[in-house]
Structure formats: C-alpha cells, structure tokens
Design a protein around this motif. Structure first.
Motif, short mmCIF file in Angstrom:
data_model
loop_
_atom_site.label_atom_id
_atom_site.label_comp_id
_atom_site.label_asym_id
_atom_site.label_seq_id
_atom_site.Cartn_x
_atom_site.Cartn_y
_atom_site.Cartn_z
N ASP A 180 6.07 8.97 -2.01
CA ASP A 180 6.81 10.20 -1.71
C ASP A 180 7.16 10.28 -0.22
O ASP A 180 8.27 10.69 0.15
CB ASP A 180 6.00 11.43 -2.13
N TRP A 181 6.20 9.92 0.63
CA TRP A 181 6.48 9.92 2.06
C TRP A 181 7.55 8.89 2.41
O TRP A 181 8.44 9.16 3.21
CB TRP A 181 5.20 9.61 2.83
N LEU A 182 7.45 7.74 1.75
CA LEU A 182 8.39 6.66 2.02
C LEU A 182 9.82 7.07 1.67
O LEU A 182 10.77 6.75 2.39
CB LEU A 182 7.99 5.42 1.20
N HIS A 191 10.97 10.14 1.47
CA HIS A 191 11.35 11.47 1.98
C HIS A 191 12.53 11.34 2.94
O HIS A 191 12.57 10.44 3.79
CB HIS A 191 10.16 12.10 2.71
N TRP A 203 0.83 -1.21 0.00
CA TRP A 203 0.00 0.00 0.00
C TRP A 203 0.86 1.25 0.00
O TRP A 203 0.60 2.21 -0.74
CB TRP A 203 -0.92 -0.01 1.21
N LEU A 204 1.90 1.28 0.84
CA LEU A 204 2.80 2.44 0.88
C LEU A 204 3.47 2.66 -0.47
O LEU A 204 3.64 3.80 -0.92
CB LEU A 204 3.86 2.24 1.96
N GLN A 233 0.60 4.12 -2.75
CA GLN A 233 -0.13 5.32 -2.36
C GLN A 233 0.72 6.40 -1.67
O GLN A 233 0.34 7.57 -1.69
CB GLN A 233 -1.28 4.93 -1.41
N GLN A 234 1.81 6.00 -1.04
CA GLN A 234 2.57 6.96 -0.24
C GLN A 234 4.07 6.89 -0.55
O GLN A 234 4.90 7.02 0.36
CB GLN A 234 2.34 6.68 1.27
#
Length: 248
Positions: free
Chosen positions: A205-207, A209, A198-199, A202-203
């Motif tokens: 960019d956060w991962l 960063h 899921w990360l 969906q995420q």
C-alpha cells in the motif's frame, strides 16, 4: 502482461539521476579547469559517487523484484536488457573518443547488464539475498587483502588485468573513467532485490500510494533514466566546454 510501475521507485531513481548530474557537473568543471576540486581522490566526492551508484543499483534491484513478482516474461526482460547493453556499448565508444587512455570498458551500465541477468535468475531467493549481498560486498575486501599479502598474490596480475578485473577482485584499481565491477556491486543490487521483495509483501500500500505533486517530476525523470543517463553528460560537456572557451 503489462508490468506496473511505481512512482515511489521511479522518484528514487530520479533522485539518483539528479545527484549524478550534480556530480558530473563538478567533474566537467574540473576537466575544463574551471574549478580545482579533486573529484577523483577527495573522499567528499568519492563517497558521493559510491552513494549515487548504490542508490541507482538498489533501485535496479527493487525493479527486478517487482518485475519478477508480476511475472515479467523472459522476452520482455531481454528487450530491456538489450537496451542497457547497447547503451553500455555507446558509452564505451563515446568515452574512447574523449578519453582514449582511460575509456570506460566496465562502467555502471556494463556492470548493470551483467548484474541484471544474475538478479533476474535469483530474485525469488527471498531472505537469502540479504546474506548473498553481504557476502558479495565482503568478498571484495577479502580478495583485496589476499591478493596483496596472502596466498593469492601470484594471481594478482591476472585478476588486475582488463580480462578479469570486471569481477572486482583486484588489488589495484584500473585506469578508467568509470568502474563498477561485479563485486561488490552485485551485493548492493541483491539487497535492492531483497528490499523490493519485502516491500511487495509487507508494504504494498505504501509502495503504490500516490506521491505529492512536487515529487511527481522526480518520478517522471526516473521513468526515463536510461535515456537521461546517455544524454546528460554530452549536454553538460558541451555547455561547460563552450563556457570555458568563451571565458578563457
């Protein structure tokens, strides 16, 4: 193909390593009779162990999801797996020398070696991993009940034996210094793989960063988690044991 590592995941793994070190430090203090805390039965300590192992396996599941998403080859996977399996063997030998009556034959690295293969084969199953994880966790409690009072009672001795208790479907916990069976812990690692997938989708960019500078040290520790795991307890035992001899 070079597999990208993520500082966020490595920092979580590093946090698990530090937490584990604190737990083992208290365990060693108790072993050398320097403190009286019951780390084996006191819920305050047993729940900490559960949370530490859970965090470690969640990170391992996420790592497999990220590796699968990046097309990790089977030869590369088997090289890493051999390191984990070889380290598990070292833990067995070392624990047998120190605890011959309760040596570790299926601890966290043994369980991880088996679970890595299962999760590698299933990491692409998407949302099904959440359901499989829940089923794997619940199965432990279902079998425990059936083996104690239900129709599986005649199978209790076999499933409780060393030959089969690595499954985790038991009614009596084995006498061993560390025990991380396939069930329910595969469920935690499946959840880690599901969260990692899921990360990734969906995420990302956060991962990816960058982490704040103070947290970078945790990420560095997480990148060497297997080596740290093998070394930290012998070092702690030597330090605590030496201290206990000096002040007896």
């Amino acid at each position: 193909m070079k597999i990208q590592r993520f500082d966020t995941l490595d920092a979580l793994r590093g946090l698990a390593m530090l937490w584990m070190t604190g737990f083992h430090f208290v365990f060693d203090l108790r072993y050398f009779k320097l403190v009286t805390q019951d780390v084996v039965r006191d819920p305050f300590w047993t729940w900490q162990r559960t949370l530490i192992v859970s965090l470690f396996l969640l990170c391992a599941g996420m790592g497999q999801a990220f590796a699968t998403a990046q097309g990790q080859s089977w030869p590369r996977f088997w090289r890493r797996w051999a390191q984990v399996a070889g380290s598990a063997l070292l833990v067995t030998v070392g624990s047998w020398l120190m605890f011959p009556n309760s040596f570790i034959y299926f601890g966290v690295l043994h369980g991880l070696a088996l679970m890595l293969i299962v999760v590698r084969l299933t990491a692409h199953w998407g949302r099904w991993l959440w359901w499989l994880g829940a089923l794997a966790i619940v199965s432990k409690f279902i079998f425990e009940n059936l083996l104690q009072t239900g129709p599986l009672l005649p199978w209790a001795d076999s499933l409780n034996s060393m030959h089969w208790n690595w499954l985790g479907w038991i009614s009596k916990k084995p006498v061993t210094e560390d025990y991380v069976p396939l069930f329910p812990w595969l469920g935690v690692m499946w959840w880690g793989a599901a969260a990692g997938a899921w990360l990734w989708r969906q995420q990302f960019d956060w991962l990816a960063h960058p982490l704040p500078q103070p947290v970078q040290a945790l990420a560095g520790l997480g990148r060497w988690s297997l080596s740290y795991y093998l070394v930290h307890q012998p070092v702690l035992i030597a330090l605590v044991g030496g201290f206990s001899l000096l002040f007896k």
